[in-house]
Motif scaffolding. Structure first.
Motif, mmCIF file in Angstrom:
data_model
loop_
_atom_site.group_PDB
_atom_site.id
_atom_site.type_symbol
_atom_site.label_atom_id
_atom_site.label_comp_id
_atom_site.label_asym_id
_atom_site.label_seq_id
_atom_site.Cartn_x
_atom_site.Cartn_y
_atom_site.Cartn_z
ATOM 1 N N GLU A 105 3.823 -10.182 -2.262
ATOM 2 C CA GLU A 105 4.230 -9.147 -3.223
ATOM 3 C C GLU A 105 3.052 -8.327 -3.723
ATOM 4 O O GLU A 105 3.214 -7.185 -4.150
ATOM 5 N N GLN A 106 1.880 -8.949 -3.716
ATOM 6 C CA GLN A 106 0.671 -8.284 -4.208
ATOM 7 C C GLN A 106 -0.454 -8.546 -3.213
ATOM 8 O O GLN A 106 -0.491 -9.619 -2.604
ATOM 9 N N VAL A 107 -1.368 -7.602 -3.137
ATOM 10 C CA VAL A 107 -2.590 -7.846 -2.364
ATOM 11 C C VAL A 107 -3.775 -7.444 -3.230
ATOM 12 O O VAL A 107 -3.752 -6.403 -3.884
ATOM 13 N N GLU A 108 -4.786 -8.282 -3.243
ATOM 14 C CA GLU A 108 -5.996 -8.013 -4.028
ATOM 15 C C GLU A 108 -7.194 -7.801 -3.107
ATOM 16 O O GLU A 108 -7.177 -8.249 -1.960
ATOM 17 N N ALA A 109 -8.228 -7.186 -3.650
ATOM 18 C CA ALA A 109 -9.512 -7.093 -2.944
ATOM 19 C C ALA A 109 -10.604 -7.198 -4.001
ATOM 20 O O ALA A 109 -10.471 -6.636 -5.094
ATOM 21 N N GLU A 110 -11.654 -7.942 -3.681
ATOM 22 C CA GLU A 110 -12.740 -8.177 -4.628
ATOM 23 C C GLU A 110 -14.005 -7.461 -4.168
ATOM 24 O O GLU A 110 -14.300 -7.444 -2.966
ATOM 25 N N PHE A 111 -14.751 -6.943 -5.129
ATOM 26 C CA PHE A 111 -15.969 -6.195 -4.803
ATOM 27 C C PHE A 111 -17.046 -6.486 -5.826
ATOM 28 O O PHE A 111 -16.752 -6.909 -6.943
ATOM 29 N N LEU A 123 2.837 -4.494 -3.518
ATOM 30 C CA LEU A 123 3.510 -4.109 -2.271
ATOM 31 C C LEU A 123 4.965 -3.730 -2.503
ATOM 32 O O LEU A 123 5.517 -2.918 -1.780
ATOM 33 N N LYS A 124 5.567 -4.307 -3.531
ATOM 34 C CA LYS A 124 6.983 -3.998 -3.799
ATOM 35 C C LYS A 124 7.124 -2.572 -4.313
ATOM 36 O O LYS A 124 7.940 -1.799 -3.822
#
Ligand SMILES: CC(C)(COP(=O)(O)OP(=O)(O)OC[C@H]1O[C@@H](n2cnc3c(N)ncnc32)[C@H](O)[C@@H]1OP(=O)(O)O)[C@@H](O)C(=O)NCCC(=O)NCCS
Length: 194
Positions: free
Chosen positions: A134-140, A183-184
């Motif tokens: 349902e969700q996608v994360e990215a770390e920086f 994503l939803k």
């Protein structure tokens, strides 16, 4: 859809902005040598922000031999027998973060600016959607401005920024940035747009 079914779309051929033909496909057991070479080509200052000791061939061997694509799915861009970029979808498969995927991406310095990372992350998002995340994360870290810009272009927004929160291998502090994509909601917008 099951991950197994979704992965039947690969290998997939794409053409970059400069007409280079590239194959996108998941990591395979036999990729140990070229995957290690790919990480060795990443400049040291950038490698300091990779969470694993990727110059150690044993680390890469473990990834190739003990593959669990349901947890960590490295999608590679391969050209001329070389890995030129990789994006990974990380999943928890249980617990309170089971609906949240995490994506990371890295492009070979000689192959940047040709749309490789964008193509790989777009594929990873399609996979994430089809396996029901349902969700996608990215770390920086704060200095990864090119990556932050690219993820924003793909629809990610800033969830969190913490000043001087993380430390690199030399114990120097950096800002931590977390971006996310629902994503939803994204899917609903796509539906409205036609
Ligand atoms: C960030 C990174 C993955 C981008 O890879 P890439 O293949 O060069 O990216 P793309 O060519 O697909 O770029 C997609 C878009 O991002 C933006 N972008 C990419 N690199 C950029 C840069 N150096 N400066 C500004 N914008 C940039 C551009 O808008 C680009 O679209 P456009 O070319 O149509 O304008 C690559 O620079 C890299 O590996 N950096 C080190 C690792 C890293 O920061 N990873 C992110 C942590 S998850």
């Amino acid at each position: 859809m099951s991950l197994e079914l979704e992965l039947q779309r690969f290998p997939k051929e794409i053409k970059l902005k400069d007409a280079t033909r590239v194959t996108l496909r998941p990591l395979e057991k036999a990729d140990e040598k070229i995957f290690h070479e790919f990480f060795l080509a990443i400049p040291e200052p950038e490698r300091m922000f990779i969470k694993h000791r990727v110059t150690d061939v044993a680390v890469i061997r473990d990834w190739c031999q003990d593959m669990d694509l349901g947890r960590n799915l490295p999608l590679l861009a391969v050209a001329g027998g070389k890995i030129i970029a990789a994006a990974t979808l990380h999943q928890q498969l249980g617990g309170w973060r089971r609906h949240i995927g995490r994506v990371s991406v890295l492009a070979h310095p000689q192959f940047r600016g040709r749309g490789l990372a964008k193509a790989l992350v777009t594929e990873i998002l399609a996979i994430a959607r089809s396996v029901g995340l349902e969700q996608v994360e990215a770390e920086f870290i704060g200095e990864q401005e090119a990556a932050i810009k690219m993820f924003a272009l793909l629809g990610f927004s800033n969830l969190l920024r913490l000043d001087n929160y993380v430390k690199d291998m030399q114990a120097i502090s950096h800002d931590y940035v977390l971006m996310g994509l629902n994503l939803k909601v994204d899917e609903e917008y796509a539906g409205v747009g036609g």
